[in-house]
Design a protein around this motif. Structure first.
Motif, PDB file in Angstrom:
ATOM      1  N   UNK A   1     -17.063 -61.498  -4.565  1.00  0.00           N
ATOM      2  CA  UNK A   1     -15.701 -61.749  -4.084  1.00  0.00           C
ATOM      3  C   UNK A   1     -14.965 -60.463  -3.750  1.00  0.00           C
ATOM      4  N   UNK A   2     -13.987 -60.591  -2.875  1.00  0.00           N
ATOM      5  CA  UNK A   2     -13.251 -59.436  -2.384  1.00  0.00           C
ATOM      6  C   UNK A   2     -12.432 -58.709  -3.422  1.00  0.00           C
ATOM      7  N   UNK A   3     -12.248 -59.298  -4.594  1.00  0.00           N
ATOM      8  CA  UNK A   3     -11.478 -58.618  -5.637  1.00  0.00           C
ATOM      9  C   UNK A   3     -12.134 -57.301  -6.040  1.00  0.00           C
ATOM     10  N   UNK A   4     -13.452 -57.177  -5.819  1.00  0.00           N
ATOM     11  CA  UNK A   4     -14.164 -55.953  -6.179  1.00  0.00           C
ATOM     12  C   UNK A   4     -14.188 -54.923  -5.046  1.00  0.00           C
ATOM     13  N   UNK A   5     -13.699 -55.279  -3.882  1.00  0.00           N
ATOM     14  CA  UNK A   5     -13.844 -54.448  -2.686  1.00  0.00           C
ATOM     15  C   UNK A   5     -12.494 -53.907  -2.240  1.00  0.00           C
ATOM     16  N   UNK A   6     -12.475 -52.637  -1.851  1.00  0.00           N
ATOM     17  CA  UNK A   6     -11.223 -51.994  -1.450  1.00  0.00           C
ATOM     18  C   UNK A   6     -11.201 -51.586   0.012  1.00  0.00           C
ATOM     19  N   UNK A   7     -12.359 -51.224   0.579  1.00  0.00           N
ATOM     20  CA  UNK A   7     -12.422 -50.805   1.974  1.00  0.00           C
ATOM     21  C   UNK A   7     -13.662 -51.416   2.636  1.00  0.00           C
ATOM     22  N   UNK A   8     -13.484 -51.881   3.858  1.00  0.00           N
ATOM     23  CA  UNK A   8     -14.569 -52.495   4.618  1.00  0.00           C
ATOM     24  C   UNK A   8     -14.741 -51.734   5.925  1.00  0.00           C
ATOM     25  N   UNK A   9     -15.960 -51.291   6.197  1.00  0.00           N
ATOM     26  CA  UNK A   9     -16.274 -50.553   7.425  1.00  0.00           C
ATOM     27  C   UNK A   9     -17.228 -51.403   8.263  1.00  0.00           C
ATOM     28  N   UNK A  10     -16.771 -51.941   9.394  1.00  0.00           N
ATOM     29  CA  UNK A  10     -17.684 -52.711  10.252  1.00  0.00           C
ATOM     30  C   UNK A  10     -18.630 -51.791  11.009  1.00  0.00           C
ATOM     31  N   UNK A  11     -19.903 -52.140  11.036  1.00  0.00           N
ATOM     32  CA  UNK A  11     -20.901 -51.336  11.733  1.00  0.00           C
ATOM     33  C   UNK A  11     -21.039 -51.788  13.183  1.00  0.00           C
ATOM     34  N   UNK A  12     -21.461 -50.865  14.020  1.00  0.00           N
ATOM     35  CA  UNK A  12     -21.801 -51.229  15.381  1.00  0.00           C
ATOM     36  C   UNK A  12     -23.149 -51.949  15.362  1.00  0.00           C
ATOM     37  N   UNK A  13     -23.480 -52.694  16.422  1.00  0.00           N
ATOM     38  CA  UNK A  13     -24.799 -53.351  16.447  1.00  0.00           C
ATOM     39  C   UNK A  13     -25.946 -52.361  16.280  1.00  0.00           C
ATOM     40  N   UNK A  14     -25.789 -51.160  16.850  1.00  0.00           N
ATOM     41  CA  UNK A  14     -26.833 -50.147  16.723  1.00  0.00           C
ATOM     42  C   UNK A  14     -26.958 -49.676  15.289  1.00  0.00           C
ATOM     43  N   UNK A  15     -25.840 -49.455  14.619  1.00  0.00           N
ATOM     44  CA  UNK A  15     -25.876 -49.027  13.222  1.00  0.00           C
ATOM     45  C   UNK A  15     -26.459 -50.116  12.329  1.00  0.00           C
ATOM     46  N   UNK A  16     -26.102 -51.353  12.594  1.00  0.00           N
ATOM     47  CA  UNK A  16     -26.602 -52.466  11.779  1.00  0.00           C
ATOM     48  C   UNK A  16     -28.103 -52.640  11.930  1.00  0.00           C
ATOM     49  N   UNK A  17     -28.622 -52.328  13.118  1.00  0.00           N
ATOM     50  CA  UNK A  17     -30.046 -52.525  13.375  1.00  0.00           C
ATOM     51  C   UNK A  17     -30.895 -51.351  12.928  1.00  0.00           C
ATOM     52  N   UNK A  18     -30.268 -50.236  12.600  1.00  0.00           N
ATOM     53  CA  UNK A  18     -31.007 -49.024  12.231  1.00  0.00           C
ATOM     54  C   UNK A  18     -31.411 -49.096  10.765  1.00  0.00           C
ATOM     55  N   UNK A  19     -32.607 -49.599  10.508  1.00  0.00           N
ATOM     56  CA  UNK A  19     -33.100 -49.760   9.142  1.00  0.00           C
ATOM     57  C   UNK A  19     -34.510 -49.189   9.066  1.00  0.00           C
ATOM     58  N   UNK A  20     -34.666 -48.160   8.251  1.00  0.00           N
ATOM     59  CA  UNK A  20     -35.977 -47.525   8.112  1.00  0.00           C
ATOM     60  C   UNK A  20     -36.874 -48.341   7.190  1.00  0.00           C
ATOM     61  N   UNK A  21     -38.146 -48.236   7.427  1.00  0.00           N
ATOM     62  CA  UNK A  21     -39.156 -48.871   6.580  1.00  0.00           C
ATOM     63  C   UNK A  21     -39.866 -47.772   5.799  1.00  0.00           C
ATOM     64  N   UNK A  22     -39.901 -47.916   4.476  1.00  0.00           N
ATOM     65  CA  UNK A  22     -40.520 -46.887   3.638  1.00  0.00           C
ATOM     66  C   UNK A  22     -42.017 -46.756   3.911  1.00  0.00           C
ATOM     67  N   UNK A  23     -42.699 -47.874   3.829  1.00  0.00           N
ATOM     68  CA  UNK A  23     -44.148 -47.855   4.027  1.00  0.00           C
ATOM     69  C   UNK A  23     -44.527 -49.062   4.878  1.00  0.00           C
ATOM     70  N   UNK A  24     -45.098 -48.771   6.029  1.00  0.00           N
ATOM     71  CA  UNK A  24     -45.523 -49.844   6.908  1.00  0.00           C
ATOM     72  C   UNK A  24     -47.017 -50.088   6.701  1.00  0.00           C
ATOM     73  N   UNK A  25     -47.369 -51.292   6.295  1.00  0.00           N
ATOM     74  CA  UNK A  25     -48.757 -51.668   6.082  1.00  0.00           C
ATOM     75  C   UNK A  25     -49.114 -52.782   7.057  1.00  0.00           C
ATOM     76  N   UNK A  26     -50.125 -52.567   7.849  1.00  0.00           N
ATOM     77  CA  UNK A  26     -50.529 -53.590   8.811  1.00  0.00           C
ATOM     78  C   UNK A  26     -51.968 -53.999   8.528  1.00  0.00           C
ATOM     79  N   UNK A  27     -52.277 -55.214   8.875  1.00  0.00           N
ATOM     80  CA  UNK A  27     -53.621 -55.748   8.682  1.00  0.00           C
ATOM     81  C   UNK A  27     -54.324 -55.824  10.027  1.00  0.00           C
ATOM     82  N   UNK A  28     -55.545 -55.319  10.119  1.00  0.00           N
ATOM     83  CA  UNK A  28     -56.260 -55.405  11.399  1.00  0.00           C
ATOM     84  C   UNK A  28     -56.392 -56.856  11.845  1.00  0.00           C
TER      85      UNK A  28
END
Length: 267
Positions: free
Chosen positions: A228-255
């Motif tokens: 709930x918002x009672x715990x929150x004091x400031x909200x920063x909206x991200x741009x679509x580019x910022x929201x989509x920028x998520x790094x992956x620590x370890x990428x494991x793919x299967x052949x």
């Protein structure tokens, strides 16, 4: 009630050197990367951070760590960040390693007005008995070790059992990331990003949230609000580019299977 601020830089502008900061996220999942980058640019140093880990080299809290901005770290995990380990072992950084569940509960307790609590985790180990190395010198000698903690026996369903007293965490500022949030600060977290984020948010005297999607009050079903918002004091909206920028620590793919269809291989 409108807690939205124009930029991450504005949101972190008053975080001073020497502050205690709680940071959400687990590895690189759900880390407040935009706020941390703004804090790096802002220049505050001598910080004490409470977080499950310190990100990885060059990302998350690892950015502040690499710039020498952290004085002390309270965490559960040192792995995945070579600079974290190097600073700890060379005496440049004080580290209080804490069992993961205990760290989570210390944050939750801080936000719930509970100054301390008893837990069975750590009883009979250096967590309770003291002696864990908090700081080394340049030669690898322990110069600061954890103190012994109060223990007490309580009656349980299994009989008498020993517990150790753990103190709550209250941070000056908390930096967290949420999937959705409204202008009042009500938050929804997505999947694995609902890790340390709600708990870190609770324990901050001033809690700053970056949200991937900002909505108007009333658009989030009250039954779907994770914090709930009672715990929150400031909200920063991200741009679509910022929201989509998520790094992956370890990428494991299967052949691809030799017998897989072209459609299955493309998927």
């Amino acid at each position: 009630m409108d807690k939205v601020v124009a930029s991450a830089a504005e949101a972190v502008a008053d975080i001073g050197s020497g502050s205690r900061i709680a940071v959400g996220g687990f590895g690189l999942s759900g880390i407040p990367s935009v706020l941390l980058a703004a804090l790096l640019d802002q220049g505050a140093d001598d910080l004490e951070a409470f977080s499950n880990n310190a990100g990885v080299d060059g990302a998350g809290l690892g950015m502040l760590l690499g710039a020498g901005r952290l004085r002390r770290m309270v965490a559960s995990y040192v792995g995945e960040n070579k600079e974290f380990a190097r600073q700890y072992l060379s005496g440049e950084l004080e580290v209080e390693l804490t069992p993961q569940g205990t760290l989570a509960e210390r944050m939750r307790a801080g936000g719930s007005g509970i100054p301390a609590f008893f837990t069975a985790t750590g009883v009979g180990t250096q967590v309770a008995d003291g002696g864990l190395p908090w700081r080394y010198d340049a030669d690898g000698n322990v110069v600061t070790a954890s103190p012994a903690k109060q223990t007490q026996v309580f009656e349980t369903a299994e009989g008498p059992k020993e517990f150790v007293l753990e103190e709550a965490i209250v941070a000056d500022f908390a930096l967290v990331r949420a999937h959705r949030g409204d202008r009042h600060g009500n938050l929804v977290f997505r999947r694995a990003a609902r890790n340390f984020n709600p708990l870190a948010a609770m324990c901050g005297r001033t809690t700053i949230v970056e949200v991937e999607e900002l909505v108007e009050p009333g658009e989030i079903d009250p039954d779907h609000v994770h914090l709930p918002g009672v715990f929150v004091h400031r909200v920063v909206p991200l741009t679509p580019e910022q929201a989509a920028d998520k790094r992956i620590e370890k990428r494991t793919v299967r052949p691809a299977s030799p017998t897989a269809t072209s459609t299955e291989q493309e998927a």
